[in-house]
Design a protein around this motif. Structure first.
Motif, PDB file in Angstrom:
ATOM      1  N   LEU A   1     -27.493 -34.382   6.919  1.00 17.92           N
ATOM      2  CA  LEU A   1     -26.520 -34.714   7.956  1.00 17.92           C
ATOM      3  C   LEU A   1     -25.135 -34.192   7.598  1.00 17.92           C
ATOM      4  O   LEU A   1     -24.729 -34.224   6.436  1.00 17.92           O
ATOM      5  N   ARG A   2     -24.432 -33.740   8.615  1.00 13.16           N
ATOM      6  CA  ARG A   2     -23.035 -33.363   8.439  1.00 13.16           C
ATOM      7  C   ARG A   2     -22.305 -33.644   9.751  1.00 13.16           C
ATOM      8  O   ARG A   2     -22.918 -33.802  10.809  1.00 13.16           O
ATOM      9  N   ASN A   3     -20.997 -33.716   9.658  1.00 11.44           N
ATOM     10  CA  ASN A   3     -20.132 -33.795  10.828  1.00 11.44           C
ATOM     11  C   ASN A   3     -19.417 -32.460  10.936  1.00 11.44           C
ATOM     12  O   ASN A   3     -18.597 -32.119  10.071  1.00 11.44           O
ATOM     13  N   ASP A   4     -19.739 -31.679  11.962  1.00 17.07           N
ATOM     14  CA  ASP A   4     -19.178 -30.329  12.075  1.00 17.07           C
ATOM     15  C   ASP A   4     -17.653 -30.308  12.139  1.00 17.07           C
ATOM     16  O   ASP A   4     -17.029 -29.291  11.801  1.00 17.07           O
ATOM     17  N   PHE A   5     -17.031 -31.405  12.582  1.00 14.52           N
ATOM     18  CA  PHE A   5     -15.572 -31.427  12.654  1.00 14.52           C
ATOM     19  C   PHE A   5     -14.935 -31.442  11.264  1.00 14.52           C
ATOM     20  O   PHE A   5     -13.766 -31.074  11.121  1.00 14.52           O
ATOM     21  N   GLU A   6     -15.676 -31.869  10.257  1.00 12.09           N
ATOM     22  CA  GLU A   6     -15.101 -31.927   8.911  1.00 12.09           C
ATOM     23  C   GLU A   6     -14.698 -30.535   8.413  1.00 12.09           C
ATOM     24  O   GLU A   6     -13.725 -30.396   7.659  1.00 12.09           O
ATOM     25  N   ASP A   7     -15.432 -29.502   8.823  1.00 11.84           N
ATOM     26  CA  ASP A   7     -15.156 -28.158   8.307  1.00 11.84           C
ATOM     27  C   ASP A   7     -13.723 -27.714   8.589  1.00 11.84           C
ATOM     28  O   ASP A   7     -13.079 -27.077   7.741  1.00 11.84           O
TER      29      ASP A   7
END
Length: 267
Positions: A205-211
């Protein structure tokens, strides 16, 4: 009538493509959490909206709560109401607080005036107000896709787990968050996520906004690292930020973030 519109978190948030209408498609699991506002609606001589607590930016006459009332009033000739919102859930924090307030207005008016609308018609009204609003009609753990307003069932076991939400009081607008996103397929097997222990989620899982937001706001990755250092099984930014959360076995630790706005509770 008084209700307590609650926040939500995202388990994973993948921005998969930009739509022809300018919105984005996404994949995520939305989970209700117990951080709440307080909303009162009463019959009145004229329709009024007032708020207390955290100041709400913008013109009060365009607040989502009034827009929600207007949708139902137009179709059902509702009498005037007085609405008071005590705002507790941080704004621009990735928790869906404003969307929840609007959805709860729809549900409360449905009950207050015995409109008899079941879930699907209420969700249709909610979709006219914003992408997250429809989720709060049923307010249950769901796999969300499309603009975040289409749902399917998913079984996520969070029994015995708690959550610590940390808000650094950084306001991130939806437009700012999406400006840095590069859509791509998620590649996630959501059935695998559902069947896996929480401690394994960070593998997939990841949150794409973190990038794009973590380099811009260094406090956010620092919070995530601190949550893991404090024993979190899984930690992430929620929604388009800026709230960061950790999921723990048993009770979440206290006192990790003195001076910051936090909330803890069981799932």
């Amino acid at each position: 009538m008084i209700a307590f519109p609650n926040a939500k978190i995202n388990l994973g948030l993948f921005i998969t493509e930009k739509r022809p209408d300018g919105f984005h498609n996404l994949e995520s699991v939305f989970v209700p959490v117990g951080w709440t506002d307080v909303l009162e609606i009463l019959p009145a001589a004229e329709t009024r909206f007032e708020s207390s607590g955290i100041p709400i930016p913008g013109d009060p006459s365009t607040n989502l709560c009034l827009r929600a009332y207007g949708l139902l009033a137009a179709d059902f000739d509702l009498p005037p109401v007085y609405m008071h919102l005590h705002k507790v859930v941080p704004i621009g924090a990735g928790l869906g607080g404003g969307s929840s307030d609007a959805a709860f207005v729809l549900k409360m008016l449905n009950d207050l005036f015995s409109l008899g609308l079941p879930g699907e018609p209420l969700e249709a009204y909610a979709r006219l107000l914003g992408s997250d609003c429809a989720f709060f009609i049923r307010n249950e753990v769901k796999f969300c896709y499309g603009k975040g307003d289409e749902f399917s069932e998913i079984s996520i076991n969070l029994a015995g787990k708690s959550i610590l939400l940390v808000n650094p009081e950084i306001h991130i607008s939806t437009a700012e968050a999406y400006a840095g996103v590069r859509p791509k397929p998620s590649g996630v097997d959501w059935s695998r996520i559902a069947a896996s222990p929480v401690g394994e989620w960070k593998q997939w899982l990841r949150n794409d906004f973190e990038d794009s937001l973590f380099p811009k706001y260094p406090a956010l990755p620092a919070l995530k690292e601190a949550l893991y250092a404090g024993g979190a099984l899984y930690a992430s930014m929620s929604g388009s930020g800026s709230t960061v959360y950790g999921i723990y076995e048993g009770d979440a630790p206290a006192g990790l973030f003195p001076g910051m706005k936090t909330w803890t509770g069981l799932f």
